[in-house]
Design an enzyme around this catalytic site. Structure first.
Site, short mmCIF file in Angstrom:
data_model
loop_
_atom_site.label_atom_id
_atom_site.label_comp_id
_atom_site.label_asym_id
_atom_site.label_seq_id
_atom_site.Cartn_x
_atom_site.Cartn_y
_atom_site.Cartn_z
CG PHE A 1 -5.86 -4.38 4.10
CD1 PHE A 1 -5.56 -4.95 5.33
CD2 PHE A 1 -6.72 -5.05 3.26
CE1 PHE A 1 -6.12 -6.17 5.71
CE2 PHE A 1 -7.28 -6.27 3.63
CZ PHE A 1 -6.99 -6.83 4.86
N PRO B 1 -0.45 0.69 6.15
CG PRO B 1 -0.10 -1.49 5.35
CD PRO B 1 -1.18 -0.55 5.82
CD GLN C 1 -7.84 -6.52 -2.23
OE1 GLN C 1 -7.33 -7.29 -1.43
NE2 GLN C 1 -7.67 -6.65 -3.54
CG PHE C 2 -11.12 -4.87 2.45
CD1 PHE C 2 -12.48 -4.82 2.71
CD2 PHE C 2 -10.64 -5.82 1.57
CE1 PHE C 2 -13.34 -5.72 2.09
CE2 PHE C 2 -11.50 -6.72 0.95
CZ PHE C 2 -12.85 -6.68 1.21
CD GLU D 1 -1.78 -2.42 1.25
OE1 GLU D 1 -0.65 -2.68 1.70
OE2 GLU D 1 -2.61 -3.28 0.94
CG HIS E 1 -11.71 -7.65 5.34
ND1 HIS E 1 -10.72 -8.20 6.10
CD2 HIS E 1 -11.41 -7.96 4.05
CE1 HIS E 1 -9.85 -8.85 5.31
NE2 HIS E 1 -10.24 -8.71 4.06
C1 LIG Z 1 -1.81 -5.11 3.91
C2 LIG Z 1 -2.81 -5.90 3.18
N1 LIG Z 1 -3.23 -5.50 1.97
C3 LIG Z 1 -4.17 -6.17 1.30
C4 LIG Z 1 -4.73 -7.29 1.83
C5 LIG Z 1 -5.83 -8.02 1.07
N2 LIG Z 1 -5.38 -9.34 0.65
C6 LIG Z 1 -5.67 -10.44 1.35
S1 LIG Z 1 -4.92 -11.79 0.74
C7 LIG Z 1 -4.21 -10.91 -0.52
C8 LIG Z 1 -3.29 -11.60 -1.47
C9 LIG Z 1 -2.18 -12.27 -0.73
O1 LIG Z 1 -1.35 -12.95 -1.61
P1 LIG Z 1 -0.12 -13.80 -1.10
O2 LIG Z 1 0.72 -12.98 -0.19
O3 LIG Z 1 0.53 -14.37 -2.28
O4 LIG Z 1 -0.76 -14.94 -0.19
P2 LIG Z 1 -1.82 -16.05 -0.65
O5 LIG Z 1 -3.17 -15.45 -0.45
O6 LIG Z 1 -1.52 -16.42 -2.04
O7 LIG Z 1 -1.61 -17.17 0.32
C10 LIG Z 1 -4.58 -9.58 -0.45
C11 LIG Z 1 -4.18 -8.55 -1.40
C12 LIG Z 1 -4.28 -7.69 3.10
N3 LIG Z 1 -4.78 -8.78 3.70
N4 LIG Z 1 -3.34 -6.99 3.74
#
Ligand SMILES: Cc1ncc(C[n+]2csc(CCOP(=O)(O)OP(=O)(O)O)c2C)c(N)n1
Ligand SMILES: Cc1ncc(C[n+]2csc(CCOP(=O)(O)OP(=O)(O)O)c2C)c(N)n1
Ligand SMILES: [Mg+2]
Ligand SMILES: [Mg+2]
Lengths: 326, 366, 366, 326
Positions: free
Chosen positions: D88, D91, D84-85, D62, D131
């Protein structure tokens, strides 16, 4: 042991030293806290006496500082993390707001994070950008944090002791422009509870409420007002979260008028909450609305304008006049 | 005090690019070379001397109370002039807060830099005038601004690149790593320059990183090189190549300039608390200006008259800066309301009106 | 849709550690080896099957309205069981939010994980019971908690290490880079495991990083290795070695587990919008459970009866989870006041009292 | 062109599309805004139609999103960055608070940053931790930012247009629980100025002030109150910074009672500033203190408790009763 006269810097230094002696789990960490002793020398000599393992110069990364402090607390340590200046706390905002503040609730009380985040705050020292800000409202709005600030060396000594012993995370704000002011510090005297406000000057006509750097100013304003025949009460809030509304209420029910003074911007600053809640509690007692004196809705200005931007005795007295004009 | 010899500090490993020895003799290099005319070399010399002079004058002026603070670039002149002169006018530069030599290369008046340290503003210059962004005091975020800017340059298809400066301390900030990654993923035309001057205030490089910072680049997927930051020729050669690499659509590049902060961190700092004078003395032997002067003199491209002329020019610059700073006016008392927003804002208007009323009443002897 | 073949995604370069082929045959490796008894191998198989089963049951239960959301670990069982089983009970684990298989290895009841997805709490378990920290939804910060914890372990001189998980998406967060750097500088006993499952919701790995993530480690000064994350033996071998490296005082280690998120990102997600079914089909051929089963069957270490017994155990687990989740009680209406602070807090007390009064009045038919 | 009935998601989507058509400098960026169209589909189809160069899936960072958006704005673009939410956004706090908000002032007006940071916010959708939060107070307290939030699809369409055209950075908060509610959207109709509040329902007895997700709730509460013979006015604030105090004042001078409703925690929430300032402006008009209904001083709870935590019609009416009891 008799009271000694110490500057606030020295009182904080001795308080850290005492906490480290009393509890081997207490750690000091931050940028330049080691050999340099911090840019204000609050941690002077601690690394020499307690070693690099307990007084640690960190990489230049505030999120890393608070994040690893959280991890150390999870391991049973009691880290006292320094943020070098108020304006540099924001890289750590995520760690503070989404992690430090919330982990106790997230774990339903199983995880405690006794982390203290110390930082100098406030203006009046002629510094460049980001070295004079008052970010307390961001933290006070965040449930899960305690936010406190001493106005004098004695409170600095004791409130830091209490903050380090707290089972909750504490944001400990140090009014940097009062760092070099002296006060009697009795290291044996039983302190007030951490979150209790203190009537710093009794008066009958109006309550001036302030904390940290503005307490001294309000005491001076009260002196000046005496010449106008007004007897002002001054309350030192000491704790910005939680706020000791009972002490404020008692004062206001007596004086019937309240002016809140802080350096933080007025708009959504701590004074707004105090005004809202005291008006609710004292609706029939107030003879004028709660008025506020504070920073304007502007970034903290360059130092040649800080006297204009900051509350002054005259601005406080002007606002007191306004209160009486209602 | 600090052990001096980890990989993070070591300046002797083969990877270090050097074209001019501390004694002022040319050193060949397989990959990087530079061929400058005596005129151009003298230009670099002049830049370094003038930068050091106005920087030193600023230190004095701070002591005299004309500024609240000054952060000296002493010792880093080659890192700054070499890289700054490697950039085209059309390239865009994002400094940290100590790049007075780079500012000089861009044609930014030293006085312009001093406003913020005097306290009359927070910078206040127009970055587009010299393609030189404002100084940023919070360490880290500006590297992402530079990266975003470079992403925009790529979108525009413009024939230019971006230079982004940070310090050895800055390299630890999450934002800087994010910048390296965004730049890599977007193949952005940006050259990062880390001036590793050994210290972040009192924190030595060994506590900042376990390995040389140029290696960070490979971890994000682009080239990084460590350069003798006190060698203006090496700095210029590598920065030129890096900018060409970036302009040519090959994505980002990281230069670690190994140099030394000869002065205190800032005028408020006391380095005797945390480092040995021996370390400073050692680095004095690698002085960037003495090195180039030795080369110029050895090659007979500069004689005493030339050197004296530069000194005279430096004196004149110092005087101009001194006079200019002393007469730099304070801002209007309500100036801080003026640029909070670009468009009208009722709260600011209300507060300004209130404050103006207060000031007026006060002057009337309220 | 997405081009499949950059360095960031590629699974075939020589650096990839693999000990068991997708067809279930053992592959020799110079540096990493593992020798498990049939009993131990069957244990890993059982762990993976049971994890997949309760995970799949959770998906069904979510569809039936028993949870607001579930994030499936389908396809990542080897990465999680291999690494989870490599850790000693005394090691401390910091998961992200999808490490149901790791939780299983720690003895955390699957139902414990489901509370937060059902909405009865935000986790609520005691990390010290199983040396398994809470799930953290905000991506990034927990890697610094893990690093700080490991720094504490080093201070204590304890004979243990820390495991910290993050995703390919997570690798981009500034906090993760700061964690790698703090770990390196402090020589902390920590192993980072990046499960590169190809996707961060809809964002493919190519948009997340330009190079394989394990290379990040070298940029911060410690070793990194890319492992076939669908190979439970390789995951176990490398994680074991990495933990020994960390426990032995050699500092951090980064493992990139190349795997694939076979399920949607979460039950609310629709991957048909952003990726081809062909890609999923291709990865199905590398299924971690089928692979180990083939090995066990080929070596005659598992027969139909054994496999059926595991299935029966999985059925029983699924039933227990189903029943347990359905009967999981809602929290008390004022529960959210209870743990904001560890010590008394007047504002919370006041608000709780006010709310309790309100609820009471409301029930009286106010 | 007649008004069409659109959900808020669709209205936002069409507004982005329109802005991108009108101005080639408008960019959309964030996590999963491309092929997926965002987790709520607000950016659905935009990448297909405008290309990856203008609608960009970013790495998961972010600070990187807002930081590079600032850089793109410096280059002359008008980025619309999605977080996204709500939970979040932290950061990016440093980029937003120390950079995005302050660069115009730092440059004495030479640098403009027309960046819009969009984010869904608020609760009521049964989501997991982070969220459902309402972080508006952090941004409203920060000078240099504009903070707005629509309560319905028509405002969503127009306020996003206006935010993108603004020369200042705008934090654009989308009440996610209203994403799927429909309203008539006239894309030709001249909108209200971005920062003007709107009387959503005229009344005489008390003013309910709300914004974003709580406007609908207050309208329903006002309906319910009619049965008790009380005629409540409902004001939709629309802008949290700046706040249109004139409209609120006019309403309160008429009704003489004010209740502010928001999901954000009450303690130092937007309602505190409104209470403080309106009390000052209407001291002799108020027949009861300004009362507030909002989130408690607790992290947003797990979803099974969000109905307890969030303001409900009943809690609003209970507070209205309290106001009349003064
Ligand atoms: C700081 C933050 N930004 C956005 C999100 C929303 N979000 C949840 S899961 C995700 C993708 C995560 O991808 P990855 O790190 O590859 O883990 P995976 O879900 O593939 O296990 C996002 C963008 C979040 N949880 N935290
Ligand atoms: C985010 C942030 N944290 C702390 C500081 C305080 N500070 C100012 S300069 C400095 C050291 C910087 O070191 P380095 O990056 O190596 O640059 P140098 O000063 O050596 O040029 C610190 C800690 C800051 N400006 N910003
Ligand atoms: Mg440095
Ligand atoms: Mg992933």
């Amino acid at each position: 042991m008799a009271a000694r006269t110490l500057t606030m810097v020295k009182a904080l230094n001795e308080s850290l030293r005492k906490a480290m002696e009393d509890d081997p789990k207490v750690l000091v960490m931050g940028e330049d806290v080691g050999r340099l002793g911090g840019v204000f020398r609050v941690t002077d000599g601690l690394q020499k006496d307690f070693g690099e393992d307990r007084v640690t110069d960190t990489p230049l990364a505030e999120s890393g500082i608070v994040g690893t402090a959280i991890g150390l607390a999870l391991r049973g340590y009691r880290p006292v993390a320094e943020i070098q200046f108020d304006g540099f706390v924001f890289p750590a905002a995520n760690q503070i707001i989404t992690q430090l503040a919330k982990m106790h609730a997230r774990s339903l009380g199983k995880v405690r994070l006794p982390v203290v985040v110390r930082m100098p705050y406030g203006g009046g020292i002629g510094a460049i950008e980001h070295h004079s800000e008052s970010p307390e409202a961001y933290f006070a709005h965040t449930a899960g944090l305690r936010v406190v600030t001493p106005s004098n060396a004695a409170d600095a000594y004791w409130m830091l002791q209490q903050s380090i012993r707290s089972a909750d995370p504490v944001i400990f704000l140090e009014p940097k422009r009062r760092y070099w002011e002296r006060a009697d510090v009795d290291v044996d005297e039983m302190p007030l509870p951490l979150h209790q406000a203190r009537v710093a000057r009794a008066g009958t006509d109006l309550t001036l409420l302030a904390y940290g750097p503005m307490v001294r100013l309000c005491l001076d304003a009260a002196e000046a007002a005496r010449e106008d025949g007004r007897d002002l009460e001054v309350v030192d809030l000491r704790s910005i979260s939680p706020i000791d509304f009972d002490t404020i209420q008692a004062s206001v029910r007596k004086t019937r008028r309240l002016v809140v003074v802080h350096e933080a911007p007025v708009f959504l600053g701590p004074g707004s909450e105090i005004a809202a809640r005291i008006t609710e509690r004292c609706f029939y007692h107030l003879e004028s609305p709660v008025l506020r004196v504070g920073g304007y809705h502007s970034p903290y200005p360059s130092s040649r304008l800080e006297e204009e931007y900051l509350p002054t005795i005259d601005r406080v007295l002007d606002t007191v006049d306004r209160a009486f004009a209602f | 005090m600090t052990a001096n010899g980890t990989a993070a500090r070591e300046g002797t490993e083969p990877a270090l690019v050097r074209l001019l020895s501390p004694e002022g003799t040319r050193v060949p290099h397989d990959e990087y070379s530079i061929d400058l005319t005596p005129e151009q070399l003298r230009g670099l010399y002049r830049d370094m001397v003038l930068t050091r002079r106005f920087d030193g004058e600023a230190v004095s002026l701070q002591r005299q109370g004309e500024m609240g603070l000054w952060v000296s670039a002493l010792g880093q002149e080659a890192a700054q002039i070499g890289s700054g002169r490697a950039a085209r006018d059309t390239d865009y530069i994002f400094p940290s807060y100590r790049e007075h030599g780079v500012a000089w290369c861009r044609g930014v008046d030293p006085l312009t830099l001093m406003g913020m340290f005097r306290g009359v503003n927070h910078g206040g210059w127009d970055p587009n005038t010299n393609n030189f962004h404002l100084y940023t005091i919070v360490i880290g975020p500006v590297t992402l601004h530079a990266t975003g800017y470079a992403m925009g340059v790529a979108k525009d298809g413009a024939d230019m690149a971006v230079l982004s400066y940070f310090g050895d301390g800055g390299s630890s900030q999450g934002d800087v790593s994010e910048a390296l990654n965004f730049a890599a993923v977007n193949n952005a035309p940006i050259v990062f320059i880390c001036q590793n001057n050994g210290w972040a205030i009192s924190t030595p490089i060994e506590k900042q990183t376990r390995v040389p910072i140029y290696q960070r680049a490979a971890g994000f997927g682009f080239p990084g090189v460590r350069v003798d930051g006190n060698d203006v020729l090496a700095m210029m050669a590598v920065t030129r190549a890096a900018l060409e690499h970036a302009r040519g659509g090959n994505g980002p590049f990281l230069i670690e300039a190994l140099t030394y902060r000869m002065a205190p961190h800032a005028t408020s700092d006391d380095p005797t608390r945390y480092r040995f004078a021996e370390e400073e003395a050692e680095w004095r032997l690698k002085d960037p200006i003495a090195r180039l002067r030795a080369y110029l003199v050895n090659e007979a491209w500069a004689d005493d008259a030339y050197l004296a002329a530069i000194e005279a020019e430096a004196d004149a610059l110092a005087k101009r800066v001194r006079d200019g700073l002393r007469s730099m006016p304070d801002p209007e008392p309500t100036a801080f309301f003026d640029h909070v927003y670009a468009e009208q804002h009722p709260l600011v208007d209300e507060e300004r009106a209130e404050f103006t009323r207060y000031l007026a009443g006060f002057e009337e002897g309220h």
